[in-house]
Design a protein around this motif. Structure first.
Motif, PDB file in Angstrom:
ATOM      1  N   UNK A   1       0.852  -1.196   0.000  1.00 41.10           N
ATOM      2  CA  UNK A   1       0.000   0.000   0.000  1.00 41.10           C
ATOM      3  C   UNK A   1       0.889   1.248   0.000  1.00 41.10           C
ATOM      4  N   UNK A   2       0.775   2.030  -1.070  1.00 40.54           N
ATOM      5  CA  UNK A   2       1.631   3.195  -1.281  1.00 40.54           C
ATOM      6  C   UNK A   2       0.800   4.470  -1.201  1.00 40.54           C
ATOM      7  N   UNK A   3       1.269   5.432  -0.409  1.00 40.83           N
ATOM      8  CA  UNK A   3       0.689   6.775  -0.419  1.00 40.83           C
ATOM      9  C   UNK A   3       1.688   7.728  -1.062  1.00 40.83           C
ATOM     10  N   UNK A   4       1.268   8.410  -2.128  1.00 38.44           N
ATOM     11  CA  UNK A   4       2.130   9.398  -2.779  1.00 38.44           C
ATOM     12  C   UNK A   4       1.715  10.769  -2.263  1.00 38.44           C
ATOM     13  N   UNK A   5       2.631  11.410  -1.533  1.00 36.78           N
ATOM     14  CA  UNK A   5       2.366  12.766  -1.031  1.00 36.78           C
ATOM     15  C   UNK A   5       3.065  13.769  -1.936  1.00 36.78           C
ATOM     16  N   UNK A   6       2.268  14.648  -2.521  1.00 37.50           N
ATOM     17  CA  UNK A   6       2.796  15.711  -3.373  1.00 37.50           C
ATOM     18  C   UNK A   6       2.281  17.030  -2.824  1.00 37.50           C
ATOM     19  N   UNK A   7       3.165  17.978  -2.649  1.00 40.95           N
ATOM     20  CA  UNK A   7       2.744  19.300  -2.179  1.00 40.95           C
ATOM     21  C   UNK A   7       1.594  19.842  -3.034  1.00 40.95           C
ATOM     22  N   UNK A   8       1.650  19.611  -4.340  1.00 42.56           N
ATOM     23  CA  UNK A   8       0.601  19.966  -5.303  1.00 42.56           C
ATOM     24  C   UNK A   8       0.257  21.453  -5.251  1.00 42.56           C
ATOM     25  N   UNK A   9       1.298  22.273  -5.124  1.00 45.85           N
ATOM     26  CA  UNK A   9       1.124  23.720  -5.177  1.00 45.85           C
ATOM     27  C   UNK A   9       1.715  24.293  -6.454  1.00 45.85           C
ATOM     28  N   UNK A  10       2.858  23.738  -6.868  1.00 45.60           N
ATOM     29  CA  UNK A  10       3.515  24.240  -8.076  1.00 45.60           C
ATOM     30  C   UNK A  10       2.638  24.053  -9.318  1.00 45.60           C
TER      31      UNK A  10
ATOM     32  N   UNK B   1      -3.595   9.950  11.043  1.00 50.47           N
ATOM     33  CA  UNK B   1      -3.039   8.742  11.657  1.00 50.47           C
ATOM     34  C   UNK B   1      -3.589   7.491  10.975  1.00 50.47           C
ATOM     35  N   UNK B   2      -4.869   7.507  10.664  1.00 53.64           N
ATOM     36  CA  UNK B   2      -5.487   6.359  10.003  1.00 53.64           C
ATOM     37  C   UNK B   2      -4.871   6.111   8.630  1.00 53.64           C
ATOM     38  N   UNK B   3      -4.613   7.204   7.894  1.00 57.74           N
ATOM     39  CA  UNK B   3      -4.003   7.078   6.566  1.00 57.74           C
ATOM     40  C   UNK B   3      -2.604   6.485   6.665  1.00 57.74           C
ATOM     41  N   UNK B   4      -1.806   7.000   7.578  1.00 56.85           N
ATOM     42  CA  UNK B   4      -0.436   6.502   7.719  1.00 56.85           C
ATOM     43  C   UNK B   4      -0.405   5.076   8.244  1.00 56.85           C
ATOM     44  N   UNK B   5      -1.323   4.732   9.139  1.00 57.98           N
ATOM     45  CA  UNK B   5      -1.372   3.359   9.659  1.00 57.98           C
ATOM     46  C   UNK B   5      -1.676   2.357   8.547  1.00 57.98           C
ATOM     47  N   UNK B   6      -2.355   2.824   7.505  1.00 59.40           N
ATOM     48  CA  UNK B   6      -2.711   1.955   6.380  1.00 59.40           C
ATOM     49  C   UNK B   6      -1.703   2.045   5.241  1.00 59.40           C
ATOM     50  N   UNK B   7      -0.579   2.725   5.469  1.00 61.83           N
ATOM     51  CA  UNK B   7       0.439   2.939   4.438  1.00 61.83           C
ATOM     52  C   UNK B   7       1.665   2.085   4.713  1.00 61.83           C
ATOM     53  N   UNK B   8       2.080   1.307   3.709  1.00 63.23           N
ATOM     54  CA  UNK B   8       3.335   0.547   3.817  1.00 63.23           C
ATOM     55  C   UNK B   8       4.531   1.403   3.420  1.00 63.23           C
TER      56      UNK B   8
END
Length: 239
Positions: free
Chosen positions: A3-12, A56-63
């Motif tokens: 399980x992958x979470x891609x975090x992008x600032x998404x401002x640029x 916390x729930x999102x990170x707990x579900x992230x590998x």
């Protein structure tokens, strides 16, 4: 399935037309498109979501968390920084891309300023593979060429890497430790330099392959049953 979470600032992408043109689905979308063939379960999080999308729930579900940030490191909530670092210590993998080196969470995990020499210019970059046996460079040749990138150069104020995977050379003459691994607690970290927002770096097939390999390498190893070392338990000794 990892399980992958891609975090992008998404401002640029929202502030610069040239970035939106290169990444119409955002950099997180381009990264997802590049690694989805590996069968990961992918979700996204961005800066302007509540708690930056990293509850916390999102990170707990992230590998594995893939992290790209640049212009608003100072605005990142400290409690979310602590939350990320805690999850890394407990085994979550972390892949830090490009300007993520200056993020609060990366600096906290490294314990140094992570400052470096930089020059925003259209320069050719060659990423030389230093350890061809490492799983992160599986399927990659002796180097990756990028026609245009931002220059990052030494000195890079980071701890000595556990493993040095890439060293970059730029046409201006500078070199940079551009692919480094670390272990923090039970978690694995991979820092990977390329990916300035004004260049199509995340559409490059070799860059996509490195990121996919890094997800697999940093992902926590989960075993259904634990034995003694690599062996089954000994049979009962009969007197």
């Amino acid at each position: 399935m990892i399980k992958v979470t891609i975090w992008n600032e998404f401002l640029q992408e929202q502030r610069k037309e040239e970035v939106a043109r290169i990444y119409p689905k955002g950099m997180h979308g381009a990264i997802a498109d590049g690694i989805k063939q590996d069968g990961f379960e992918i979700s996204f999080a961005t800066f302007n979501e509540p708690e930056h999308g990293l509850t916390q729930e999102k990170l707990d579900a992230t590998d594995v968390l893939i992290y790209w940030g640049h212009v608003d490191h100072k605005g990142f909530q400290d409690d979310v920084v602590d939350r990320i670092c805690d999850r890394v210590h407990k085994g979550m993998g972390l892949v830090v891309l490009h300007s993520g080196h200056h993020s609060k969470m990366f600096r906290k995990l490294m314990g140094t300023s992570c400052d470096l020499l930089w020059r925003e210019a259209d320069e050719k970059e060659r990423l030389w593979v230093i350890d061809p046996s490492h799983p992160i460079v599986e399927g990659i040749g002796p180097y990756i060429d990028l026609a245009e990138e931002e220059m990052y150069g030494e000195h890079f104020d980071i701890p000595v890497p556990d493993e040095l995977i890439f060293v970059s050379w730029f046409e201006g003459g500078e070199v940079f430790r551009s692919g480094c691994t670390y272990r923090r607690g039970q978690g694995r970290i991979f820092y990977f330099r390329p990916g300035h927002e004004t260049y199509p770096t995340y559409h490059n097939k070799d860059v996509q392959r490195v990121i996919a390999n890094a997800v697999k390498w940093t992902a926590p190893v989960i075993r259904e049953k634990t034995f003694y070392g690599h062996h089954s338990p000994l049979e009962e000794i009969k007197k």
